[in-house]
Design a protein around this motif. Sequence first.
Motif, PDB file in Angstrom:
ATOM      1  N   ILE A 168       0.858  -1.184   0.000  1.00 42.67           N
ATOM      2  CA  ILE A 168       0.000   0.000   0.000  1.00 42.67           C
ATOM      3  C   ILE A 168       0.895   1.235   0.000  1.00 42.67           C
ATOM      4  O   ILE A 168       1.312   1.712   1.064  1.00 42.67           O
ATOM      5  CB  ILE A 168      -0.936   0.020   1.221  1.00 42.67           C
ATOM      6  N   PRO A 169       1.224   1.761  -1.178  1.00 30.56           N
ATOM      7  CA  PRO A 169       2.021   2.993  -1.221  1.00 30.56           C
ATOM      8  C   PRO A 169       1.130   4.228  -1.074  1.00 30.56           C
ATOM      9  O   PRO A 169       0.093   4.336  -1.714  1.00 30.56           O
ATOM     10  CB  PRO A 169       2.657   2.943  -2.615  1.00 30.56           C
ATOM     11  N   LEU A 170       1.540   5.128  -0.196  1.00 34.23           N
ATOM     12  CA  LEU A 170       0.865   6.412  -0.031  1.00 34.23           C
ATOM     13  C   LEU A 170       1.853   7.499  -0.420  1.00 34.23           C
ATOM     14  O   LEU A 170       3.022   7.433  -0.038  1.00 34.23           O
ATOM     15  CB  LEU A 170       0.413   6.608   1.423  1.00 34.23           C
ATOM     16  N   TYR A 171       1.391   8.492  -1.151  1.00 35.68           N
ATOM     17  CA  TYR A 171       2.305   9.496  -1.687  1.00 35.68           C
ATOM     18  C   TYR A 171       2.072  10.856  -1.046  1.00 35.68           C
ATOM     19  O   TYR A 171       0.939  11.322  -0.941  1.00 35.68           O
ATOM     20  CB  TYR A 171       2.163   9.574  -3.203  1.00 35.68           C
ATOM     21  N   ALA A 172       3.177  11.461  -0.610  1.00 38.53           N
ATOM     22  CA  ALA A 172       3.131  12.771   0.032  1.00 38.53           C
ATOM     23  C   ALA A 172       4.013  13.729  -0.756  1.00 38.53           C
ATOM     24  O   ALA A 172       5.175  13.938  -0.410  1.00 38.53           O
ATOM     25  CB  ALA A 172       3.603  12.668   1.477  1.00 38.53           C
ATOM     26  N   PRO A 173       3.503  14.301  -1.845  1.00 42.24           N
ATOM     27  CA  PRO A 173       4.322  15.164  -2.702  1.00 42.24           C
ATOM     28  C   PRO A 173       4.691  16.468  -2.025  1.00 42.24           C
ATOM     29  O   PRO A 173       3.911  17.039  -1.259  1.00 42.24           O
ATOM     30  CB  PRO A 173       3.414  15.421  -3.909  1.00 42.24           C
ATOM     31  N   SER A 174       5.913  16.927  -2.301  1.00 45.76           N
ATOM     32  CA  SER A 174       6.349  18.214  -1.759  1.00 45.76           C
ATOM     33  C   SER A 174       7.443  18.793  -2.635  1.00 45.76           C
ATOM     34  O   SER A 174       8.065  18.081  -3.419  1.00 45.76           O
ATOM     35  CB  SER A 174       6.862  18.064  -0.322  1.00 45.76           C
ATOM     36  N   SER A 175       7.680  20.071  -2.477  1.00 45.30           N
ATOM     37  CA  SER A 175       8.685  20.772  -3.271  1.00 45.30           C
ATOM     38  C   SER A 175      10.084  20.264  -2.953  1.00 45.30           C
ATOM     39  O   SER A 175      10.403  19.964  -1.797  1.00 45.30           O
ATOM     40  CB  SER A 175       8.609  22.270  -2.983  1.00 45.30           C
ATOM     41  N   PRO A 176      10.967  20.165  -3.969  1.00 43.09           N
ATOM     42  CA  PRO A 176      12.352  19.757  -3.713  1.00 43.09           C
ATOM     43  C   PRO A 176      13.216  20.885  -3.161  1.00 43.09           C
ATOM     44  O   PRO A 176      14.374  20.666  -2.815  1.00 43.09           O
ATOM     45  CB  PRO A 176      12.838  19.348  -5.113  1.00 43.09           C
ATOM     46  N   GLU A 177      12.665  22.091  -3.053  1.00 46.31           N
ATOM     47  CA  GLU A 177      13.422  23.240  -2.548  1.00 46.31           C
ATOM     48  C   GLU A 177      13.945  22.915  -1.146  1.00 46.31           C
ATOM     49  O   GLU A 177      13.181  22.442  -0.281  1.00 46.31           O
ATOM     50  CB  GLU A 177      12.508  24.467  -2.515  1.00 46.31           C
ATOM     51  N   PRO A 178      15.250  23.108  -0.877  1.00 39.05           N
ATOM     52  CA  PRO A 178      15.861  22.575   0.340  1.00 39.05           C
ATOM     53  C   PRO A 178      15.395  23.177   1.651  1.00 39.05           C
ATOM     54  O   PRO A 178      15.304  22.473   2.654  1.00 39.05           O
ATOM     55  CB  PRO A 178      17.366  22.838   0.126  1.00 39.05           C
ATOM     56  N   VAL A 179      15.104  24.479   1.692  1.00 38.06           N
ATOM     57  CA  VAL A 179      14.762  25.107   2.973  1.00 38.06           C
ATOM     58  C   VAL A 179      13.286  24.917   3.317  1.00 38.06           C
ATOM     59  O   VAL A 179      12.940  24.389   4.375  1.00 38.06           O
ATOM     60  CB  VAL A 179      15.109  26.611   2.953  1.00 38.06           C
ATOM     61  N   MET A 180      12.411  25.334   2.422  1.00 38.71           N
ATOM     62  CA  MET A 180      10.977  25.263   2.711  1.00 38.71           C
ATOM     63  C   MET A 180      10.298  24.054   2.074  1.00 38.71           C
ATOM     64  O   MET A 180       9.106  23.844   2.252  1.00 38.71           O
ATOM     65  CB  MET A 180      10.288  26.551   2.252  1.00 38.71           C
ATOM     66  N   GLY A 181      11.045  23.240   1.346  1.00 38.82           N
ATOM     67  CA  GLY A 181      10.483  22.053   0.718  1.00 38.82           C
ATOM     68  C   GLY A 181      10.843  20.797   1.480  1.00 38.82           C
ATOM     69  O   GLY A 181      10.108  20.326   2.341  1.00 38.82           O
ATOM     70  N   LYS A 182      12.028  20.256   1.185  1.00 39.88           N
ATOM     71  CA  LYS A 182      12.465  19.011   1.820  1.00 39.88           C
ATOM     72  C   LYS A 182      12.469  19.096   3.340  1.00 39.88           C
ATOM     73  O   LYS A 182      12.149  18.133   4.029  1.00 39.88           O
ATOM     74  CB  LYS A 182      13.883  18.656   1.337  1.00 39.88           C
ATOM     75  N   ASN A 183      12.852  20.243   3.871  1.00 40.40           N
ATOM     76  CA  ASN A 183      12.952  20.396   5.321  1.00 40.40           C
ATOM     77  C   ASN A 183      11.792  21.183   5.919  1.00 40.40           C
ATOM     78  O   ASN A 183      11.850  21.588   7.078  1.00 40.40           O
ATOM     79  CB  ASN A 183      14.276  21.085   5.685  1.00 40.40           C
ATOM     80  N   GLY A 184      10.759  21.411   5.123  1.00 39.86           N
ATOM     81  CA  GLY A 184       9.625  22.182   5.606  1.00 39.86           C
ATOM     82  C   GLY A 184       8.303  21.508   5.291  1.00 39.86           C
ATOM     83  O   GLY A 184       7.776  20.725   6.081  1.00 39.86           O
ATOM     84  N   THR A 185       7.768  21.804   4.117  1.00 36.97           N
ATOM     85  CA  THR A 185       6.456  21.277   3.764  1.00 36.97           C
ATOM     86  C   THR A 185       6.454  19.757   3.631  1.00 36.97           C
ATOM     87  O   THR A 185       5.410  19.128   3.814  1.00 36.97           O
ATOM     88  CB  THR A 185       5.949  21.897   2.449  1.00 36.97           C
ATOM     89  N   ALA A 186       7.594  19.149   3.329  1.00 38.46           N
ATOM     90  CA  ALA A 186       7.658  17.682   3.219  1.00 38.46           C
ATOM     91  C   ALA A 186       7.254  17.039   4.538  1.00 38.46           C
ATOM     92  O   ALA A 186       6.471  16.086   4.582  1.00 38.46           O
ATOM     93  CB  ALA A 186       9.063  17.239   2.811  1.00 38.46           C
ATOM     94  N   ARG A 187       7.799  17.549   5.644  1.00 38.33           N
ATOM     95  CA  ARG A 187       7.449  17.018   6.967  1.00 38.33           C
ATOM     96  C   ARG A 187       5.988  17.326   7.291  1.00 38.33           C
ATOM     97  O   ARG A 187       5.254  16.472   7.805  1.00 38.33           O
ATOM     98  CB  ARG A 187       8.359  17.629   8.028  1.00 38.33           C
ATOM     99  N   LEU A 188       5.547  18.532   6.971  1.00 35.28           N
ATOM    100  CA  LEU A 188       4.175  18.939   7.255  1.00 35.28           C
ATOM    101  C   LEU A 188       3.172  18.026   6.546  1.00 35.28           C
ATOM    102  O   LEU A 188       2.180  17.575   7.139  1.00 35.28           O
ATOM    103  CB  LEU A 188       3.967  20.392   6.812  1.00 35.28           C
ATOM    104  N   VAL A 189       3.436  17.733   5.275  1.00 38.73           N
ATOM    105  CA  VAL A 189       2.527  16.890   4.497  1.00 38.73           C
ATOM    106  C   VAL A 189       2.505  15.464   5.040  1.00 38.73           C
ATOM    107  O   VAL A 189       1.445  14.831   5.116  1.00 38.73           O
ATOM    108  CB  VAL A 189       2.930  16.921   3.005  1.00 38.73           C
ATOM    109  N   LYS A 190       3.660  14.946   5.431  1.00 39.31           N
ATOM    110  CA  LYS A 190       3.700  13.591   6.000  1.00 39.31           C
ATOM    111  C   LYS A 190       2.935  13.529   7.319  1.00 39.31           C
ATOM    112  O   LYS A 190       2.217  12.560   7.599  1.00 39.31           O
ATOM    113  CB  LYS A 190       5.147  13.145   6.194  1.00 39.31           C
ATOM    114  N   LEU A 191       3.095  14.552   8.167  1.00 39.01           N
ATOM    115  CA  LEU A 191       2.354  14.592   9.420  1.00 39.01           C
ATOM    116  C   LEU A 191       0.851  14.673   9.167  1.00 39.01           C
ATOM    117  O   LEU A 191       0.049  14.054   9.884  1.00 39.01           O
ATOM    118  CB  LEU A 191       2.816  15.776  10.268  1.00 39.01           C
ATOM    119  N   ALA A 192       0.458  15.430   8.147  1.00 38.92           N
ATOM    120  CA  ALA A 192      -0.962  15.530   7.791  1.00 38.92           C
ATOM    121  C   ALA A 192      -1.481  14.175   7.314  1.00 38.92           C
ATOM    122  O   ALA A 192      -2.606  13.773   7.650  1.00 38.92           O
ATOM    123  CB  ALA A 192      -1.157  16.592   6.710  1.00 38.92           C
TER     124      ALA A 192
END
Length: 281
Positions: free
Chosen positions: A225-249
Amino acid sequence: MNIDQPLPNIRMRMPSLTKTEQSIVESFLQPHFLHKNTSIKEVAERLRVSPALLVKVSKKLGYSGFKQLKDALTAQLESSDFTPSEQLLPDDSCDEIISKVLHNSINALTEILDFIDSQSLSAAAEAILNARSIEFYAAGASSIVCEDFQQKLLRIGMKASVPMERHLMLMSASLLTEHDVVLVVSHSGQTADLMDSVRLAKQSGAKIISITNNYNAELSQLSDIPLYAPSSPEPVMGKNGTARLVKLAMIDCLYATIVNKMPDVAEKNLNTTHKALGLRE
C-alpha cells in the motif's frame, strides 16, 4: 495517475529522470514558460533539444505525449485559484519570511487534500488495525513522523515499535510474518540502510505500507500500500519544511481513519490514557 494534478505527479517522478530530463521539466514548471498555444517545436528550439526528447520526457511523467502534459500543466498553472509556492530571497524581511513559509504550508496542505487516495489510506488503516505487530521504519527527520504516529496510536491502546537504528530495524524485519505490518516513511524512498530492512521485511512476509515523495522508488514498488506525500524539492521550505508537514498531515488522516473504525475502543482508551496523564477534559 490523476492528470488533473500534474504538479505533485511531476515532482514525484522527477527523481527517476536524468539530469538533462530534469532540467527540461524544471523549465516546464517556470511561470509563463508554457501556454495553451505553445508548440513542441517552439519549446524544443528554446531548450535546444529535440522534439522526440520532449515526447520521451512527457511519457516518463505519465502522459501520452507533450500535448497532454502541456494542457494539464497550463490548466493548473493558469487556474484562477492556483497560488505558486514562493522561495526565500536573501533580502527578505522577517515579515516576508513568515508570509512565504505559511502560504507555502497552506499550498502544500491544499495540494495533498486534492491528491490523496482515500481508498489506499483506508486500506492502510485496516491493515494496521488487523496486524499482530506494527513496526515503523524511518531514517533522519522522517523518524519524527513515526514517533508522532507511535504516540497517537498508544493513546488509543495500540502499541507500535520504532527501531531507530539500522541493526534494530534488520533484527525487527527478520522476525516479522504475514501477520505483521511495517509502515515506512521516507522522502526519497531510496535510503540505502532503510531499504535493506524493507527488503528483509518483505521477504519475511510482512505487509508494507509506505509514505514517500518518489513514485518510481524501489520503496514504492515493494509496498503493498504505497501512499504518496508530494512536496517541493526546494531545500529550505520544501524538503525540510512542507515535506514534513505533508507527511504529518497524512499520518493524522491515517490515525483519524483508524479511530473511526474502532470508535468505542478508541474512546475508552483515550479516556484511560488521558487520566493517566492527569489531563482534564
